[in-house]
Structure formats: C-alpha cells, structure tokens
Motif scaffolding. Structure first.
Motif, mmCIF file in Angstrom:
data_model
loop_
_atom_site.group_PDB
_atom_site.id
_atom_site.type_symbol
_atom_site.label_atom_id
_atom_site.label_comp_id
_atom_site.label_asym_id
_atom_site.label_seq_id
_atom_site.Cartn_x
_atom_site.Cartn_y
_atom_site.Cartn_z
ATOM 1 N N UNK A 120 -0.843 4.102 -7.481
ATOM 2 C CA UNK A 120 -2.175 3.923 -8.093
ATOM 3 C C UNK A 120 -2.919 2.992 -7.293
ATOM 4 N N UNK A 121 -3.829 1.995 -7.357
ATOM 5 C CA UNK A 121 -4.620 1.406 -7.129
ATOM 6 C C UNK A 121 -5.452 0.212 -7.757
ATOM 7 N N UNK A 122 -4.296 -1.365 -8.498
ATOM 8 C CA UNK A 122 -5.126 -1.978 -8.548
ATOM 9 C C UNK A 122 -6.164 -3.682 -8.032
ATOM 10 N N UNK A 123 -7.148 -3.555 -9.045
ATOM 11 C CA UNK A 123 -7.981 -4.134 -8.999
ATOM 12 C C UNK A 123 -7.564 -5.682 -10.019
ATOM 13 N N UNK A 124 -7.114 -6.658 -8.805
ATOM 14 C CA UNK A 124 -6.631 -7.530 -9.075
ATOM 15 C C UNK A 124 -8.414 -8.854 -9.022
ATOM 16 N N UNK A 125 -9.122 -9.620 -10.136
ATOM 17 C CA UNK A 125 -10.120 -9.999 -10.117
ATOM 18 C C UNK A 125 -9.378 -11.712 -10.087
ATOM 19 N N UNK A 126 -9.743 -12.496 -8.830
ATOM 20 C CA UNK A 126 -9.545 -13.694 -8.759
ATOM 21 C C UNK A 126 -10.601 -14.594 -9.305
ATOM 22 N N UNK A 175 4.486 -5.267 -2.842
ATOM 23 C CA UNK A 175 3.481 -4.845 -1.727
ATOM 24 C C UNK A 175 2.547 -6.282 -2.325
ATOM 25 N N UNK A 176 1.754 -7.363 -0.758
ATOM 26 C CA UNK A 176 1.527 -8.085 -1.051
ATOM 27 C C UNK A 176 0.020 -7.986 0.303
ATOM 28 N N UNK A 177 -1.024 -9.262 -0.163
ATOM 29 C CA UNK A 177 -2.256 -9.045 0.196
ATOM 30 C C UNK A 177 -2.527 -10.471 -0.335
ATOM 31 N N UNK A 178 -2.604 -11.247 1.202
ATOM 32 C CA UNK A 178 -3.823 -12.553 1.112
ATOM 33 C C UNK A 178 -4.914 -12.636 2.086
ATOM 34 N N UNK A 179 -5.457 -13.153 1.134
ATOM 35 C CA UNK A 179 -7.202 -13.928 1.320
ATOM 36 C C UNK A 179 -7.037 -15.137 2.875
ATOM 37 N N UNK A 180 -7.989 -14.605 3.330
ATOM 38 C CA UNK A 180 -8.813 -16.178 4.467
ATOM 39 C C UNK A 180 -8.080 -17.868 3.484
ATOM 40 N N UNK A 181 -8.095 -18.720 4.934
ATOM 41 C CA UNK A 181 -8.393 -19.727 4.096
ATOM 42 C C UNK A 181 -8.734 -20.254 3.038
ATOM 43 N N UNK A 182 -8.923 -20.997 1.438
ATOM 44 C CA UNK A 182 -10.112 -21.098 0.736
ATOM 45 C C UNK A 182 -10.109 -22.805 1.229
ATOM 46 N N UNK A 183 -10.917 -23.805 1.575
ATOM 47 C CA UNK A 183 -11.570 -24.541 2.608
ATOM 48 C C UNK A 183 -11.200 -25.527 1.088
ATOM 49 N N UNK A 195 -5.168 -3.886 -4.782
ATOM 50 C CA UNK A 195 -3.326 -3.972 -4.041
ATOM 51 C C UNK A 195 -3.119 -2.487 -4.749
ATOM 52 N N UNK A 196 -2.220 -1.733 -3.676
ATOM 53 C CA UNK A 196 -1.841 -0.614 -3.601
ATOM 54 C C UNK A 196 -0.298 -0.153 -3.972
ATOM 55 N N UNK A 197 0.341 -0.161 -4.802
ATOM 56 C CA UNK A 197 1.117 0.487 -5.820
ATOM 57 C C UNK A 197 1.940 1.661 -4.974
ATOM 58 N N UNK A 198 3.283 1.325 -4.266
ATOM 59 C CA UNK A 198 3.853 2.628 -3.417
ATOM 60 C C UNK A 198 3.910 3.375 -4.352
ATOM 61 N N UNK A 219 5.236 0.510 -15.198
ATOM 62 C CA UNK A 219 4.746 1.726 -13.892
ATOM 63 C C UNK A 219 4.889 3.427 -15.007
ATOM 64 N N UNK A 220 4.469 4.122 -15.593
ATOM 65 C CA UNK A 220 4.392 5.215 -16.008
ATOM 66 C C UNK A 220 4.229 6.507 -15.421
ATOM 67 N N UNK A 221 4.573 7.421 -15.691
ATOM 68 C CA UNK A 221 4.534 8.715 -15.245
ATOM 69 C C UNK A 221 2.808 9.287 -15.196
ATOM 70 N N UNK A 222 2.370 9.003 -16.138
ATOM 71 C CA UNK A 222 0.780 9.371 -16.806
ATOM 72 C C UNK A 222 -0.627 8.512 -16.497
ATOM 73 N N UNK A 223 -1.117 9.289 -15.794
ATOM 74 C CA UNK A 223 -2.249 8.108 -15.430
ATOM 75 C C UNK A 223 -3.079 7.268 -16.797
ATOM 76 N N UNK A 224 -3.339 6.409 -16.641
ATOM 77 C CA UNK A 224 -3.472 5.654 -18.245
ATOM 78 C C UNK A 224 -5.532 4.874 -17.881
ATOM 79 N N UNK A 225 -6.528 5.600 -18.765
ATOM 80 C CA UNK A 225 -7.641 4.851 -18.319
ATOM 81 C C UNK A 225 -8.319 3.727 -19.126
ATOM 82 N N UNK A 226 -8.867 2.707 -18.210
ATOM 83 C CA UNK A 226 -8.785 1.789 -18.715
ATOM 84 C C UNK A 226 -9.612 1.337 -20.006
ATOM 85 N N UNK A 227 -9.429 0.365 -21.051
ATOM 86 C CA UNK A 227 -10.121 0.575 -22.173
ATOM 87 C C UNK A 227 -11.708 -0.022 -21.979
#
Length: 321
Positions: free
Chosen positions: A202-208, A246-254, A266-269, A308-316
């Motif tokens: 599954x793909x995790x959307x991380x809001x920063x 897994x890891x994702x980096x952003x361009x340097x922040x000024x 972020x994609x979970x393997x 991490x579990x075996x059954x998809x979970x929908x967000x609230x």
C-alpha cells in the motif's frame, strides 16, 4: 541408500487463497507422493504440523583469540505453539510387522487442521524466526528416520473495525537556535498520516508541514522503519535491529522558509512482514519516520507508529459540522 530407494518425494497441499496463506482454525488438505525403485518395508509414515518461534544472538568477545571467544555470551529462547501428529501408515498392531510397499508411485492423501489460537504471523528476522511447518517422517526397520519438511505461511487476522486503526496519526517537533542573546525563528516539523493500519504494497500519504527559521538549508526525509526486537524468556536480555525498508527525500528547503506544506507518497514494500505483537520473544513494529535535518541544528524527527496487517483498512471519514 534412502535416495536410491525413494525418488521424487513431494508434499503437496491445496491453497485456500491467492496468497497461499493459512490462519488459525484453517483445514489443510493435500497429499504426499514418492516413487520406490524396489520393494521396501515401512514401519510408519507420519505427518507432524508444528508452530514455533526461536531467537538467538551473541554479544561481546568479538575478534580472534581464545580469551575473547570465552567472554562471548549467547542468548536464546524458544516457544512451541503446537505440535500435532497424524499417522498415514503404521506397522500392523497385531503382528508388529512392517508394511511392504511395492516399486512404483505411491500417493497418500492427508488432512489436518490448524488449532484455534492467538498465534503470530510467519516471520524470518535477523536473530530469530516464527515458522509453521508440515513434516513427513518415514521410518524403516533398521534405518534412521528420514524427514521431509515444507513451510506454511501463517497469517494472523486482526479486527480491522477497531476505530484506532482507522484514525489519523499526527506529531510535531520544534526547536530554536540560540547565539548569545539572539534566538532564531522556530524550526518546526509536523507530520500526519491518514490512518494507522496498512497492508504490504500500500502507498502511505505522509502530509508534512514545516518551517525552517534557521539561516541554513534543510532536508526533509521520510522513511519506513522496521523494528525487530528479540527477547529471552525473562525479558532481561534483548537485541533490537532497525531496518530501513523505504525512504523518500525532498529537495533542500531554503533558509527562513515558513509554513511549507508538502505531501510525500511512501510505498510499503509488498514483501514486508506483518506486525507481530503477540509473541513474547519476538516483536516486529513499524514506524513512519519524518526528519528535518541541517548542519545548523540537530535533526528534528517525528515518529508515527503504524501496523501492517493482511486486510485493507479504510481511513476514518472526516467529521462534518
């Protein structure tokens, strides 16, 4: 000698789902097959279904030399969840005579059932494992028993209707830089994910959201960390291993940037193991780690623990006024 007499030995079991996994209470059906090159006496053919966990690690005494090796300490622990035996062929109970099998192909069906219980999912880690196996043992007169083993993938089901699994997670960290009597503007990082439970792949959307009040550029990195913890039975000794999956980096922040908003996917393997929290000697946890780093200040990190579990979970769903 065994390999000359027995050929093409196979343990075949029927899949219950597309992932070829089993869970508590499932019935396992299948057959064993082998070819005999000559007439052979068999005392018994038995199948054993087992579930167990084991851990082992050592500390100290690194390097060569007898004294260093003698100071090395070893730690280990084992658990057996179940051990079930089923006899497919047995010598005659009245006469005690072994069964005589003729040359050719032999096929024996089997059926066994996993017991009901709160058993942990299959896992193979750095210093331990949780495994479920089918073992077929063949005994012959005046010969050592020969075992054939195949591993099952066991999955622990969880109740995905738990509200805390569907609720969003959020965290904030902040610092300022001081030089004599001057202080910088706040340096902050806030991270949130839409829910707590995910499935492998599954793909995790991380809001920063962050502000860089320093005079130096900063880098934002998001990582999925797996924490493997191994324990002895008394919990006094443990070994912890962190793995970056897994890891994702952003361009340097000024410098002096404020109120910056970004979303990182972020994609979970797909091969990631499930969370394990119901085994006393082996625990597997997962963390979404969001870090804002710069040479001007210590790393600012926000941790969001997920499972991490075996059954998809929908967000609230969001609350509407």
């Amino acid at each position: 000698m065994f390999q000359q007499t027995f050929k093409n030995f196979n343990i075949n079991y029927n899949s219950l789902n597309e992932n070829n996994t089993f869970s508590s209470g499932d019935q396992i059906t299948g057959h064993i097959s082998f070819d005999l090159t000559k007439q052979t006496k068999i005392t018994s053919i038995a199948m054993t279904l087992t579930g167990k966990a084991s851990v082992h690690w050592s500390s100290g005494g690194h390097g060569g030399g007898r004294r260093r090796r003698s100071r090395r300490r070893h730690f280990s622990a084992k658990l057996e969840f179940f051990n079930l035996r089923n006899v497919l062929i047995q010598e005659q109970s009245v006469t005690g005579r072994a069964a005589m099998l003729q040359p050719g192909t032999h096929v024996y069906p089997f059926m066994c059932q996993l017991p009901q219980g709160n058993f942990p999912s299959t896992f193979h880690g750095v210093h331990g494992k949780i495994e479920y196996t089918l073992t077929v043992g063949i005994s012959r007169p005046w010969h050592l028993s020969k075992d054939f083993v195949t591993e099952l993938t066991f999955v622990k089901h969880i109740d995905t209707n738990q509200p805390d699994l569907r609720a969003p997670l959020s965290g904030t960290n902040q610092t300022t830089l001081c030089c004599l009597w001057c202080a910088s503007q706040p340096i902050t990082v806030t991270a949130s994910v839409e829910k707590k439970a995910f499935v492998p792949g599954e793909i995790v959307k991380v809001i920063c959201e962050f502000s860089n009040g320093s005079s130096q550029t900063a880098t934002l990195k998001v990582r999925l960390q797996q924490k493997q913890a191994f324990y002895t039975h008394n919990k006094v000794n443990r070994r912890v291993v962190m793995k970056n999956l897994a890891s994702v980096s952003r361009q340097p922040i000024s410098a002096h940037a404020s109120d910056v908003h970004t979303e990182i996917m972020l994609t979970i393997p797909p091969t990631a193991s499930h969370t394990i929290s119901n085994c006393s000697i082996l625990v597997v946890d997962y963390l979404i780690e969001v870090t804002l780093s710069s040479c001007a200040f210590p790393d600012l990190t926000v941790l969001c623990p997920i499972i991490l579990c075996d059954t998809p979970v929908h967000s609230q769903p969001p609350a509407y006024l």
